[in-house]
Design a protein around this motif. Structure first.
Motif, PDB file in Angstrom:
ATOM      1  N   LEU A 198     -35.087  68.800  36.960  1.00  0.00           N
ATOM      2  CA  LEU A 198     -33.657  68.431  36.977  1.00  0.00           C
ATOM      3  C   LEU A 198     -33.207  68.160  38.411  1.00  0.00           C
ATOM      4  CD1 LEU A 198     -32.324  70.964  34.310  1.00  0.00           C
ATOM      5  CD2 LEU A 198     -32.493  68.481  34.057  1.00  0.00           C
ATOM      6  N   THR A 199     -33.720  68.949  39.344  1.00  0.00           N
ATOM      7  CA  THR A 199     -33.382  68.722  40.758  1.00  0.00           C
ATOM      8  C   THR A 199     -33.883  67.352  41.218  1.00  0.00           C
ATOM      9  OG1 THR A 199     -33.793  71.051  41.056  1.00  0.00           O
ATOM     10  CG2 THR A 199     -33.574  69.783  43.059  1.00  0.00           C
ATOM     11  N   PHE A 200     -35.023  66.940  40.684  1.00  0.00           N
ATOM     12  CA  PHE A 200     -35.584  65.645  41.083  1.00  0.00           C
ATOM     13  C   PHE A 200     -34.870  64.473  40.407  1.00  0.00           C
ATOM     14  CE2 PHE A 200     -39.972  67.873  41.609  1.00  0.00           C
ATOM     15  CZ  PHE A 200     -39.545  68.417  42.811  1.00  0.00           C
ATOM     16  N   ASN A 201     -33.958  64.814  39.495  1.00  0.00           N
ATOM     17  CA  ASN A 201     -33.164  63.765  38.849  1.00  0.00           C
ATOM     18  C   ASN A 201     -33.938  62.921  37.839  1.00  0.00           C
ATOM     19  OD1 ASN A 201     -30.601  62.920  38.637  1.00  0.00           O
ATOM     20  ND2 ASN A 201     -30.705  61.407  40.300  1.00  0.00           N
ATOM     21  N   VAL A 202     -34.872  63.552  37.127  1.00  0.00           N
ATOM     22  CA  VAL A 202     -35.547  62.803  36.061  1.00  0.00           C
ATOM     23  C   VAL A 202     -34.527  62.474  34.966  1.00  0.00           C
ATOM     24  CG1 VAL A 202     -37.805  63.867  36.498  1.00  0.00           C
ATOM     25  CG2 VAL A 202     -36.280  64.869  34.778  1.00  0.00           C
ATOM     26  N   ASP A 203     -34.842  61.479  34.167  1.00  0.00           N
ATOM     27  CA  ASP A 203     -33.884  61.007  33.154  1.00  0.00           C
ATOM     28  C   ASP A 203     -34.069  61.678  31.804  1.00  0.00           C
ATOM     29  OD1 ASP A 203     -32.761  58.664  34.804  1.00  0.00           O
ATOM     30  OD2 ASP A 203     -34.927  58.459  34.956  1.00  0.00           O
ATOM     31  N   GLY A 204     -35.192  62.372  31.662  1.00  0.00           N
ATOM     32  CA  GLY A 204     -35.440  63.051  30.395  1.00  0.00           C
ATOM     33  C   GLY A 204     -36.657  63.931  30.526  1.00  0.00           C
ATOM     34  N   ILE A 205     -36.736  64.914  29.638  1.00  0.00           N
ATOM     35  CA  ILE A 205     -37.875  65.838  29.660  1.00  0.00           C
ATOM     36  C   ILE A 205     -38.374  66.049  28.233  1.00  0.00           C
ATOM     37  CG2 ILE A 205     -38.518  68.268  30.042  1.00  0.00           C
ATOM     38  CD1 ILE A 205     -36.737  68.293  32.512  1.00  0.00           C
ATOM     39  N   PHE A 206     -39.675  65.967  28.069  1.00  0.00           N
ATOM     40  CA  PHE A 206     -40.319  66.355  26.816  1.00  0.00           C
ATOM     41  C   PHE A 206     -40.561  67.861  26.906  1.00  0.00           C
ATOM     42  CE2 PHE A 206     -41.721  62.020  27.611  1.00  0.00           C
ATOM     43  CZ  PHE A 206     -41.838  61.418  26.371  1.00  0.00           C
ATOM     44  N   THR A 207     -40.154  68.575  25.880  1.00  0.00           N
ATOM     45  CA  THR A 207     -40.381  70.018  25.888  1.00  0.00           C
ATOM     46  C   THR A 207     -40.605  70.560  24.484  1.00  0.00           C
ATOM     47  OG1 THR A 207     -39.487  72.177  26.550  1.00  0.00           O
ATOM     48  CG2 THR A 207     -37.882  70.533  25.827  1.00  0.00           C
ATOM     49  N   ASN A 208     -41.412  71.621  24.412  1.00  0.00           N
ATOM     50  CA  ASN A 208     -41.600  72.325  23.135  1.00  0.00           C
ATOM     51  C   ASN A 208     -40.454  73.303  22.894  1.00  0.00           C
ATOM     52  OD1 ASN A 208     -44.046  71.029  23.309  1.00  0.00           O
ATOM     53  ND2 ASN A 208     -45.257  72.861  23.761  1.00  0.00           N
ATOM     54  N   LYS A 209     -39.609  73.484  23.937  1.00  0.00           N
ATOM     55  CA  LYS A 209     -38.496  74.446  23.843  1.00  0.00           C
ATOM     56  C   LYS A 209     -37.172  73.744  24.142  1.00  0.00           C
ATOM     57  CE  LYS A 209     -41.378  78.320  25.309  1.00  0.00           C
ATOM     58  NZ  LYS A 209     -41.652  79.328  26.342  1.00  0.00           N
ATOM     59  N   PRO A 210     -36.739  72.891  23.230  1.00  0.00           N
ATOM     60  CA  PRO A 210     -35.498  72.147  23.503  1.00  0.00           C
ATOM     61  C   PRO A 210     -34.290  73.044  23.710  1.00  0.00           C
ATOM     62  CG  PRO A 210     -36.360  71.643  21.289  1.00  0.00           C
ATOM     63  CD  PRO A 210     -37.385  72.467  21.981  1.00  0.00           C
ATOM     64  N   ASP A 211     -34.281  74.213  23.059  1.00  0.00           N
ATOM     65  CA  ASP A 211     -33.136  75.122  23.217  1.00  0.00           C
ATOM     66  C   ASP A 211     -33.001  75.580  24.664  1.00  0.00           C
ATOM     67  OD1 ASP A 211     -35.582  76.467  22.893  1.00  0.00           O
ATOM     68  OD2 ASP A 211     -34.667  78.262  22.036  1.00  0.00           O
ATOM     69  N   VAL A 212     -34.125  75.894  25.290  1.00  0.00           N
ATOM     70  CA  VAL A 212     -34.109  76.378  26.680  1.00  0.00           C
ATOM     71  C   VAL A 212     -33.629  75.258  27.605  1.00  0.00           C
ATOM     72  CG1 VAL A 212     -35.536  77.255  28.568  1.00  0.00           C
ATOM     73  CG2 VAL A 212     -35.976  78.017  26.221  1.00  0.00           C
ATOM     74  N   LEU A 213     -34.179  74.068  27.404  1.00  0.00           N
ATOM     75  CA  LEU A 213     -33.807  72.944  28.276  1.00  0.00           C
ATOM     76  C   LEU A 213     -32.337  72.553  28.089  1.00  0.00           C
ATOM     77  CD1 LEU A 213     -34.524  70.714  30.282  1.00  0.00           C
ATOM     78  CD2 LEU A 213     -35.382  69.344  28.374  1.00  0.00           C
ATOM     79  N   LEU A 214     -31.879  72.553  26.852  1.00  0.00           N
ATOM     80  CA  LEU A 214     -30.482  72.164  26.600  1.00  0.00           C
ATOM     81  C   LEU A 214     -29.512  73.128  27.287  1.00  0.00           C
ATOM     82  CD1 LEU A 214     -30.893  71.035  22.919  1.00  0.00           C
ATOM     83  CD2 LEU A 214     -29.859  69.641  24.720  1.00  0.00           C
ATOM     84  N   LYS A 215     -29.852  74.391  27.239  1.00  0.00           N
ATOM     85  CA  LYS A 215     -28.992  75.400  27.883  1.00  0.00           C
ATOM     86  C   LYS A 215     -28.950  75.155  29.388  1.00  0.00           C
ATOM     87  CE  LYS A 215     -28.328  80.346  27.601  1.00  0.00           C
ATOM     88  NZ  LYS A 215     -29.017  81.596  27.411  1.00  0.00           N
ATOM     89  N   LEU A 216     -30.106  74.874  29.913  1.00  0.00           N
ATOM     90  CA  LEU A 216     -30.236  74.672  31.361  1.00  0.00           C
ATOM     91  C   LEU A 216     -29.533  73.387  31.806  1.00  0.00           C
ATOM     92  CD1 LEU A 216     -31.790  76.200  33.546  1.00  0.00           C
ATOM     93  CD2 LEU A 216     -33.698  74.650  33.168  1.00  0.00           C
ATOM     94  N   SER A 217     -29.788  72.305  31.073  1.00  0.00           N
ATOM     95  CA  SER A 217     -29.258  71.008  31.513  1.00  0.00           C
ATOM     96  C   SER A 217     -27.732  70.951  31.323  1.00  0.00           C
ATOM     97  CB  SER A 217     -29.938  69.844  30.795  1.00  0.00           C
ATOM     98  OG  SER A 217     -29.781  69.965  29.413  1.00  0.00           O
ATOM     99  N   SER A 218     -27.221  71.684  30.335  1.00  0.00           N
ATOM    100  CA  SER A 218     -25.763  71.626  30.129  1.00  0.00           C
ATOM    101  C   SER A 218     -25.026  72.450  31.187  1.00  0.00           C
ATOM    102  CB  SER A 218     -25.395  72.110  28.725  1.00  0.00           C
ATOM    103  OG  SER A 218     -25.744  73.461  28.598  1.00  0.00           O
ATOM    104  N   SER A 219     -25.744  73.404  31.786  1.00  0.00           N
ATOM    105  CA  SER A 219     -25.077  74.221  32.810  1.00  0.00           C
ATOM    106  C   SER A 219     -25.315  73.640  34.205  1.00  0.00           C
ATOM    107  CB  SER A 219     -25.559  75.664  32.750  1.00  0.00           C
ATOM    108  OG  SER A 219     -26.929  75.702  33.091  1.00  0.00           O
ATOM    109  N   ASN A 220     -26.043  72.536  34.253  1.00  0.00           N
ATOM    110  CA  ASN A 220     -26.413  71.957  35.558  1.00  0.00           C
ATOM    111  C   ASN A 220     -25.291  71.138  36.177  1.00  0.00           C
ATOM    112  OD1 ASN A 220     -28.669  72.246  37.127  1.00  0.00           O
ATOM    113  ND2 ASN A 220     -29.350  70.161  36.773  1.00  0.00           N
TER     114      ASN A 220
END
Ligand code: G3P
Ligand code: CA
Length: 272
Positions: free
Chosen positions: A250-272
């Motif tokens: 997220l710091t590197f400003n990627v446009d999307g992430i593939f993850t097996n844990k979408p819940d974890v990423l969504l929480k993180l990206s929404s608080s970013n």
């Protein structure tokens, strides 16, 4: 008569024969891609895994596609059946009827016993136009892209707004898809070696037909993302499951992430 004309018009619009509208994935909008579903919590590519990803509000369901002997696109990662299933050999050697006897759930836990390999049509039947799909042509053989495209049209998925993204390590597969429809966003996948050795020339070549690159996150850094963005290419990093690596991406400003844990990423990206 009126109904026939309307039906024909809808078909032409969906297949991009009358519309010149250009649609790409919205730039600047970060996307969470549920890799084989929410596959940290349920066996990959099963309906349980996709249901969970949908409940978690992942932006895209990621689906690897293989073809059966009788030409049906199914959701499965490897071209060979995983030993965990108790079956062996290549998927393309089996008919759908045979494939449907395989249990891809029980290795994960007794709760998932009996989970079947899904056809792409079954996934579209379940989620319809209510979700977004990020489809990978895995080991594309003759007819794979056409079979997938026919289903996109049949299920009336919107090919103009990024509802469907097609990804592949195979350039020729992406070019075949582009010929079928020029509006579907295309992502060229790169393994760590080809991403590390990525030249400006290669980036420009990719940019001539694709909208972005999908890259092993372990070789992604800020410079890499800036270089891709400078060539008008989105960067989607795969497959990121650790929270610290997600934060780095997220710091590197990627446009999307593939993850097996979408819940974890969504929480993180929404608080970013
Ligand atoms: O599609 C992106 C990523 O899924 C590529 O790796 O092996 O998990 O399909 P793989
Ligand atoms: Ca994949």
């Amino acid at each position: 008569m009126k109904v026939a004309v309307l039906l024909l018009l809808s078909f032409l619009i969906v297949t991009n024969l009358v519309s010149g509208e250009e649609i790409k994935i919205k730039k600047g909008e970060f996307i969470t891609i549920a890799h084989r579903g929410a596959s940290a919590y349920a066996p990959e590519h099963t309906m349980q895994s996709y249901n969970l990803a949908k409940e978690m509000n992942a932006d895209y369901l990621e689906i690897d596609v293989q073809m059966t002997k009788d030409g049906i696109p199914v959701a499965y990662h490897d071209d060979k059946l995983n030993k965990k299933t108790g079956w062996t050999g290549e998927i393309e050697k089996y008919t759908l009827e045979e494939i449907k006897q395989i249990d891809i759930g029980k290795w994960f836990g007794t709760d998932f016993e009996g989970a079947e390999i899904l056809t792409l049509a079954e996934i579209f039947d379940r989620f319809g136009t209510n979700t977004n799909y990020y489809i990978e042509t895995k080991k594309p053989k003759q007819g794979t892209e056409e079979a997938i495209f026919d289903l996109l049209v049949k299920y009336q998925l919107n090919l103009f707004n990024g509802q469907v993204i097609i990804q592949s390590f195979s350039e020729s597969s992406l070019l075949t898809m582009k010929k079928l429809n020029d509006n579907i966003p295309l992502i060229k996948l790169l393994n760590s070696e080809s991403a590390t050795n990525l030249t400006d020339h290669k980036l420009k070549e990719i940019e001539s037909y694709a909208d972005g690159i999908g890259v092993d996150y372990r070789v992604v850094d800020k410079d890499f993302v800036e270089k891709a963005h400078g060539n008008n290419l989105l960067v989607h990093a795969y497959t990121v499951n650790e929270i610290n690596s997600m934060k780095r991406m997220l710091t590197f400003n990627v446009d999307g992430i593939f993850t097996n844990k979408p819940d974890v990423l969504l929480k993180l990206s929404s608080s970013n």
